[in-house]
Design an enzyme around this catalytic site. Structure first.
Site, PDB file in Angstrom:
ATOM      1  N   ARG A  11       6.135  -0.650  -5.780  1.00  0.00           N
ATOM      2  CA  ARG A  11       5.930  -1.497  -4.608  1.00  0.00           C
ATOM      3  C   ARG A  11       4.876  -2.567  -4.856  1.00  0.00           C
ATOM      4  O   ARG A  11       4.702  -3.464  -4.043  1.00  0.00           O
ATOM      5  CB  ARG A  11       5.451  -0.640  -3.439  1.00  0.00           C
ATOM      6  CG  ARG A  11       6.509   0.303  -2.986  1.00  0.00           C
ATOM      7  CD  ARG A  11       6.015   1.177  -1.883  1.00  0.00           C
ATOM      8  NE  ARG A  11       7.156   1.668  -1.167  1.00  0.00           N
ATOM      9  CZ  ARG A  11       7.475   1.330   0.073  1.00  0.00           C
ATOM     10  NH1 ARG A  11       6.715   0.543   0.760  1.00  0.00           N
ATOM     11  NH2 ARG A  11       8.559   1.793   0.628  1.00  0.00           N
ATOM     12  N   LYS A  14      21.069 -19.372  -5.249  1.00  0.00           N
ATOM     13  CA  LYS A  14      21.295 -17.916  -5.135  1.00  0.00           C
ATOM     14  C   LYS A  14      22.604 -17.539  -5.805  1.00  0.00           C
ATOM     15  O   LYS A  14      22.678 -16.580  -6.554  1.00  0.00           O
ATOM     16  CB  LYS A  14      21.349 -17.475  -3.660  1.00  0.00           C
ATOM     17  CG  LYS A  14      20.060 -17.398  -2.911  1.00  0.00           C
ATOM     18  CD  LYS A  14      19.183 -16.214  -3.234  1.00  0.00           C
ATOM     19  CE  LYS A  14      18.258 -16.486  -4.365  1.00  0.00           C
ATOM     20  NZ  LYS A  14      17.121 -17.312  -4.179  1.00  0.00           N
ATOM     21  N   TRP A  66      -2.680  -2.689  -1.657  1.00  0.00           N
ATOM     22  CA  TRP A  66      -2.186  -4.051  -1.918  1.00  0.00           C
ATOM     23  C   TRP A  66      -3.024  -4.927  -0.997  1.00  0.00           C
ATOM     24  O   TRP A  66      -2.858  -4.914   0.218  1.00  0.00           O
ATOM     25  CB  TRP A  66      -0.708  -4.123  -1.569  1.00  0.00           C
ATOM     26  CG  TRP A  66       0.026  -5.333  -2.027  1.00  0.00           C
ATOM     27  CD1 TRP A  66       0.466  -5.614  -3.291  1.00  0.00           C
ATOM     28  CD2 TRP A  66       0.459  -6.420  -1.206  1.00  0.00           C
ATOM     29  NE1 TRP A  66       1.138  -6.795  -3.303  1.00  0.00           N
ATOM     30  CE2 TRP A  66       1.149  -7.321  -2.043  1.00  0.00           C
ATOM     31  CE3 TRP A  66       0.332  -6.727   0.143  1.00  0.00           C
ATOM     32  CZ2 TRP A  66       1.703  -8.500  -1.573  1.00  0.00           C
ATOM     33  CZ3 TRP A  66       0.882  -7.907   0.602  1.00  0.00           C
ATOM     34  CH2 TRP A  66       1.560  -8.781  -0.246  1.00  0.00           C
ATOM     35  N   GLU A 123      19.313 -23.993  -1.841  1.00  0.00           N
ATOM     36  CA  GLU A 123      18.960 -22.578  -2.010  1.00  0.00           C
ATOM     37  C   GLU A 123      20.222 -21.706  -2.074  1.00  0.00           C
ATOM     38  O   GLU A 123      20.297 -20.774  -2.879  1.00  0.00           O
ATOM     39  CB  GLU A 123      18.031 -22.150  -0.868  1.00  0.00           C
ATOM     40  CG  GLU A 123      17.628 -20.688  -0.853  1.00  0.00           C
ATOM     41  CD  GLU A 123      16.879 -20.206  -2.093  1.00  0.00           C
ATOM     42  OE1 GLU A 123      16.520 -21.031  -2.955  1.00  0.00           O
ATOM     43  OE2 GLU A 123      16.692 -18.988  -2.230  1.00  0.00           O
ATOM     44  N   LYS A 167      11.473 -12.448 -12.913  1.00  0.00           N
ATOM     45  CA  LYS A 167      10.908 -12.487 -11.562  1.00  0.00           C
ATOM     46  C   LYS A 167       9.676 -13.380 -11.534  1.00  0.00           C
ATOM     47  O   LYS A 167       9.458 -14.122 -10.593  1.00  0.00           O
ATOM     48  CB  LYS A 167      10.550 -11.061 -11.121  1.00  0.00           C
ATOM     49  CG  LYS A 167      10.012 -10.962  -9.720  1.00  0.00           C
ATOM     50  CD  LYS A 167      11.112 -11.206  -8.711  1.00  0.00           C
ATOM     51  CE  LYS A 167      10.623 -11.370  -7.303  1.00  0.00           C
ATOM     52  NZ  LYS A 167      11.563 -12.154  -6.483  1.00  0.00           N
ATOM     53  N   ASN A 199      -2.512   2.164   5.558  1.00  0.00           N
ATOM     54  CA  ASN A 199      -1.582   1.060   5.312  1.00  0.00           C
ATOM     55  C   ASN A 199      -1.459   0.285   6.618  1.00  0.00           C
ATOM     56  O   ASN A 199      -1.404   0.899   7.678  1.00  0.00           O
ATOM     57  CB  ASN A 199      -0.189   1.574   4.961  1.00  0.00           C
ATOM     58  CG  ASN A 199      -0.159   2.286   3.630  1.00  0.00           C
ATOM     59  OD1 ASN A 199      -1.146   2.304   2.905  1.00  0.00           O
ATOM     60  ND2 ASN A 199       0.978   2.892   3.321  1.00  0.00           N
ATOM     61  N   GLY A 200      -1.355  -1.033   6.540  1.00  0.00           N
ATOM     62  CA  GLY A 200      -1.217  -1.831   7.768  1.00  0.00           C
ATOM     63  C   GLY A 200      -2.440  -2.710   7.969  1.00  0.00           C
ATOM     64  O   GLY A 200      -3.259  -2.879   7.055  1.00  0.00           O
ATOM     65  N   CYS A 202       0.823  -1.213   0.000  1.00  0.00           N
ATOM     66  CA  CYS A 202       0.000   0.000   0.000  1.00  0.00           C
ATOM     67  C   CYS A 202       0.858   1.264   0.000  1.00  0.00           C
ATOM     68  O   CYS A 202       1.960   1.272   0.531  1.00  0.00           O
ATOM     69  CB  CYS A 202      -0.878   0.024   1.234  1.00  0.00           C
ATOM     70  SG  CYS A 202      -1.939  -1.402   1.369  1.00  0.00           S
ATOM     71  N   GLU A 261      22.468 -17.915  -9.631  1.00  0.00           N
ATOM     72  CA  GLU A 261      21.535 -16.964 -10.245  1.00  0.00           C
ATOM     73  C   GLU A 261      22.155 -15.591 -10.467  1.00  0.00           C
ATOM     74  O   GLU A 261      21.977 -14.990 -11.520  1.00  0.00           O
ATOM     75  CB  GLU A 261      20.316 -16.736  -9.326  1.00  0.00           C
ATOM     76  CG  GLU A 261      19.199 -17.729  -9.459  1.00  0.00           C
ATOM     77  CD  GLU A 261      18.041 -17.383  -8.535  1.00  0.00           C
ATOM     78  OE1 GLU A 261      16.908 -17.379  -9.022  1.00  0.00           O
ATOM     79  OE2 GLU A 261      18.258 -17.136  -7.330  1.00  0.00           O
ATOM     80  N   HIS A 294      29.127 -39.816  -3.588  1.00  0.00           N
ATOM     81  CA  HIS A 294      28.695 -40.553  -4.780  1.00  0.00           C
ATOM     82  C   HIS A 294      28.895 -39.746  -6.059  1.00  0.00           C
ATOM     83  O   HIS A 294      28.163 -39.941  -7.031  1.00  0.00           O
ATOM     84  CB  HIS A 294      27.231 -40.971  -4.609  1.00  0.00           C
ATOM     85  CG  HIS A 294      27.026 -41.808  -3.393  1.00  0.00           C
ATOM     86  ND1 HIS A 294      27.398 -43.134  -3.331  1.00  0.00           N
ATOM     87  CD2 HIS A 294      26.533 -41.504  -2.171  1.00  0.00           C
ATOM     88  CE1 HIS A 294      27.128 -43.607  -2.130  1.00  0.00           C
ATOM     89  NE2 HIS A 294      26.602 -42.644  -1.405  1.00  0.00           N
TER      90      HIS A 294
HETATM   91  C1  G6P Z   1      11.558 -17.497 -10.956  1.00  0.00           C
HETATM   92  C2  G6P Z   1      12.175 -16.530  -9.967  1.00  0.00           C
HETATM   93  C3  G6P Z   1      12.524 -17.269  -8.667  1.00  0.00           C
HETATM   94  C4  G6P Z   1      11.309 -17.953  -8.113  1.00  0.00           C
HETATM   95  C5  G6P Z   1      10.637 -18.870  -9.151  1.00  0.00           C
HETATM   96  C6  G6P Z   1       9.280 -19.323  -8.680  1.00  0.00           C
HETATM   97  O1  G6P Z   1      12.509 -18.429 -11.352  1.00  0.00           O
HETATM   98  O2  G6P Z   1      13.339 -15.956 -10.518  1.00  0.00           O
HETATM   99  O3  G6P Z   1      13.033 -16.350  -7.730  1.00  0.00           O
HETATM  100  O4  G6P Z   1      11.659 -18.716  -6.991  1.00  0.00           O
HETATM  101  O5  G6P Z   1      10.432 -18.164 -10.370  1.00  0.00           O
HETATM  102  O6  G6P Z   1       8.458 -18.189  -8.600  1.00  0.00           O
HETATM  103  P1  G6P Z   1       7.196 -18.070  -7.668  1.00  0.00           P
HETATM  104  O7  G6P Z   1       6.700 -16.665  -7.915  1.00  0.00           O
HETATM  105  O8  G6P Z   1       6.207 -19.097  -8.143  1.00  0.00           O
HETATM  106  O9  G6P Z   1       7.612 -18.299  -6.271  1.00  0.00           O
END
Ligand code: G6P
Length: 608
Positions: free
Chosen positions: A27, A485, A74, A481, A603, A100-101, A2, A488, A504
């Site tokens: 945002r 990261k 939002w 993960e 994204k 907001n909140g 928001c 990526e 293995h």
């Molecule tokens: C893309 C993004 C990742 C995300 C994945 C799943 O690969 O770059 O950061 O984890 O999609 O997206 P979601 O919105 O479904 O969590």
């Protein structure tokens, strides 16, 4: 999330407010609105969708007013519709509020107000505020707002306008940012400096429990006892881009640092310590229906899939619920065996990932019940599932997901408590998890205070060509993960492995050039991973170990260690992932990579 913009001055207020709202668009929001007073009458315009839909509703013609209050919403309580968009007006049509909140006791207040004869139009928690103000108004808008706020529990950044006092706007803050912009013959306020910085660089940041009365010629700030507070006027430095990032060089770093707050927001109003469980109203399943579920399938992609793996471990250990994790892209094209007693949960930050959406549709078509663990309110997945848990992480802009991951894991812990207490988890065990969860945000903050140590370590990783991430138990998904990261955003080849599996295959790669990150907190499999670290060291691998505070044993064998606070085994991923996020960030920066928009990645992946 928001956004709020208010203007009072001598210039045309509506275009200034609309322009400010547009600056908050990054945002994320799903509806917008504006209120102003014209010819002594309060006018409220609201529209679902983008700001241009609101402009269209105003017929492209800006009202000739010098005071206006705008909002981008939002959605949290109630779908993103015209009626739920802010501002909300009272029964008399003389007061309007943007907020907001979250007002946590809104259900109770709403019942009381309805008994008094108030008529509600929206499904929002916000609307109670404007009816309370209407009730309390007795010649002073500011006093009415203060009295209304005495009744509410929760968080707010608030803006109020009224035809009773057309030259005044009221702003108030508790837990949701709001700042005044001080101009010459004009004053503004907004939830974010980027909305007002083109008008003035002089700002006063409201603190929690403060209320500001803003007019064209000045402002007065008081506390909730109406005692005046003298505040310092600050100067906002930097351009708009810097401000949106709140001084952080990248959105990813900002989002990493937002995690303590984001995790609090995921848990807000949901933890029930006495019963050792979590309240999740959005599941749309009563206890009996929950008890009829005999299997859970978690489906997701990318980082969300890693969160799902942690969820599987939690659900099986703490609630004895048979759980499987599937890549959404695989689930949708095979013959998944699900029935009406299977709960299929899609986990998605965006709520729009094409494979996850298609997998949910497939599960539904096969008769399974579906839930979503989603960040974006009103997204397609959130709308199509039978129920769900919003993670309330706030908009995530950096392509590499960080705060959504920790909030997803938090939401899965809440779901585990809910199922666990219906199955094998005792109230004492449940309470232990609740108490440990409450400590997590502070523990994450403590890790973040040490970010400079990770930055130093990043120097040693930035020249690597290949890296290996190892973990066991709850921290095997964290290893995955951490590797994701790093690859990526820094383009260094990184593989995540369950530590014992290293023997293995990947062990063949280990030499003095190969950094190996071992996620090794003192949990149930601690001794096992110590042995794996020995195996790496025996082959001259360079080991960075993520360890529990005070672990001298691993410190003696690893090349570098980074300490995290102690917590329950099932919650260690919420802490151990933080240094890995920081590591990938700092390595990418050192390599000159485009951290927020890495090459080839999106994204929100809306194609399969
Ligand atoms: C893309 C993004 C990742 C995300 C994945 C799943 O690969 O770059 O950061 O984890 O999609 O997206 P979601 O919105 O479904 O969590």
């Amino acid at each position: 999330m928001c956004g709020i913009v208010g203007y009072v001055g001598s210039k045309p207020a509506a275009p200034i407010v609309l322009e400010g709202l547009k600056r908050l668009e990054y945002r994320g929001y799903d509806s917008a609105g504006m209120a102003y007073v014209r010819s002594d009458k309060l006018v409220v315009k609201q529209s679902a969708g983008k700001i241009r839909a609101l402009e269209a509703k105003m017929n492209g013609a800006m009202p000739d007013v010098t005071v206006a209050l705008g909002h981008t919403r939002w959605a949290t309580h109630g779908a993103p519709t015209d009626v739920n968009a802010h501002p909300h007006a009272d029964c008399s049509g003389e007061f309007a509020v943007v907020h907001n909140g979250i007002i946590e006791n809104s259900a109770l207040l709403k019942r009381q107000l309805i008994e008094k004869g108030h008529v509600f139009k929206s499904e929002t928690d916000t609307e109670v505020l404007v009816h309370l103000i209407e009730d309390y108004y007795d010649g002073s808008l500011r006093d009415a707002v203060i009295r209304a706020l005495e009744n509410v529990e929760g968080t707010y950044g608030l803006g109020v306008v009224s035809s009773k006092e057309p030259g005044t706007l009221i702003a108030a803050r508790n837990g949701s940012p709001l700042l005044l912009g001080i101009g010459e013959g004009e004053n503004l306020f907004a939830s974010d400096a980027s909305a007002i910085v083109q008008h003035t660089k002089s700002v006063v940041c409201l603190d929690d429990g403060e209320v500001a009365e803003v007019t064209r010629d000045g402002y007065q700030i008081v506390d909730l006892d109406s005692v005046e507070v003298n505040k310092q006027v600050d100067t906002v430095e930097g351009d708009r881009d810097t401000i949106e990032k709140e001084g952080y060089p990248h959105f990813m770093l900002k989002e990493i640092f937002e995690q303590p707050r984001a995790i609090v927001d995921t848990m807000r109003g949901r933890l029930q310590e006495e019963e050792g469980t979590a309240r999740l109203g959005g599941l749309n399943l009563n206890d009996k229906e929950l008890q009829s579920i005999n299997r859970i399938v978690l489906i997701a992609c990318g980082t969300s899939w890693h969160a799902a793996l942690i969820g599987e471990y939690m659900l099986e250990e703490l609630s004895e619920m048979p759980t499987e994790v599937e890549y959404a892209s695989e689930f949708r094209y095979r013959t998944p065996l699900v029935d009406e007693n299977t709960l299929v949960i899609g986990i998605s930050q965006s709520g729009e990932t094409a494979d996850t959406l298609a997998a949910i549709r497939e599960a539904k078509a096969r008769g399974a019940r579906t839930l979503g663990i989603v960040n974006t309110v009103g997204s397609t997945i959130a709308r199509e599932v039978d129920g769900g848990v919003y993670i309330h992480a706030g908009s995530e802009i950096g392509v590499a997901s960080t705060k959504a991951f920790t909030c997803q894991v938090t939401a899965l812990a809440l779901l585990t408590l809910r199922f666990g207490r219906l199955r094998k988890l005792s109230v004492l065990q449940g309470r232990e998890v609740v108490q440990a969860l409450r400590k997590i945000p502070e523990q994450v903050s403590k890790i973040l205070e040490n970010a400079a140590a990770v930055e130093d370590l990043a120097e040693r990783f930035s020249l690597a060509q290949h890296t290996l991430f190892l973990g066991r138990g709850y921290n095997f998904p964290v290893a995955l993960e951490g590797a994701l990261k790093l690859k990526e955003i820094s383009y260094i080849h990184a593989e995540g492995y369950p530590a014992a599996e290293m023997k293995h295959g990947p062990i063949a790669l280990i030499d003095h050039m190969m950094p190996v990150v071992c996620v090794a907190p003192q949990d149930a499999v601690y001794q096992k991973i110590v042995s794996n670290i020995q195996e790496v060291k025996a082959r001259n691998g360079k080991v960075l170990a993520i360890v529990t505070e005070g672990d001298e044993d691993i410190a003696a064998i690893a090349d570098y260690t980074f300490e995290i606070p102690e917590t329950l085994d099932c919650l260690t991923p919420l802490l151990s992932v933080i240094p890995l996020q920081l590591l990938s960030y700092y390595v990418a920066v050192k390599r000159g990579c485009d951290v927020d928009q890495p090459r080839n990645l999106a994204k929100s992946v809306t194609v399969e």
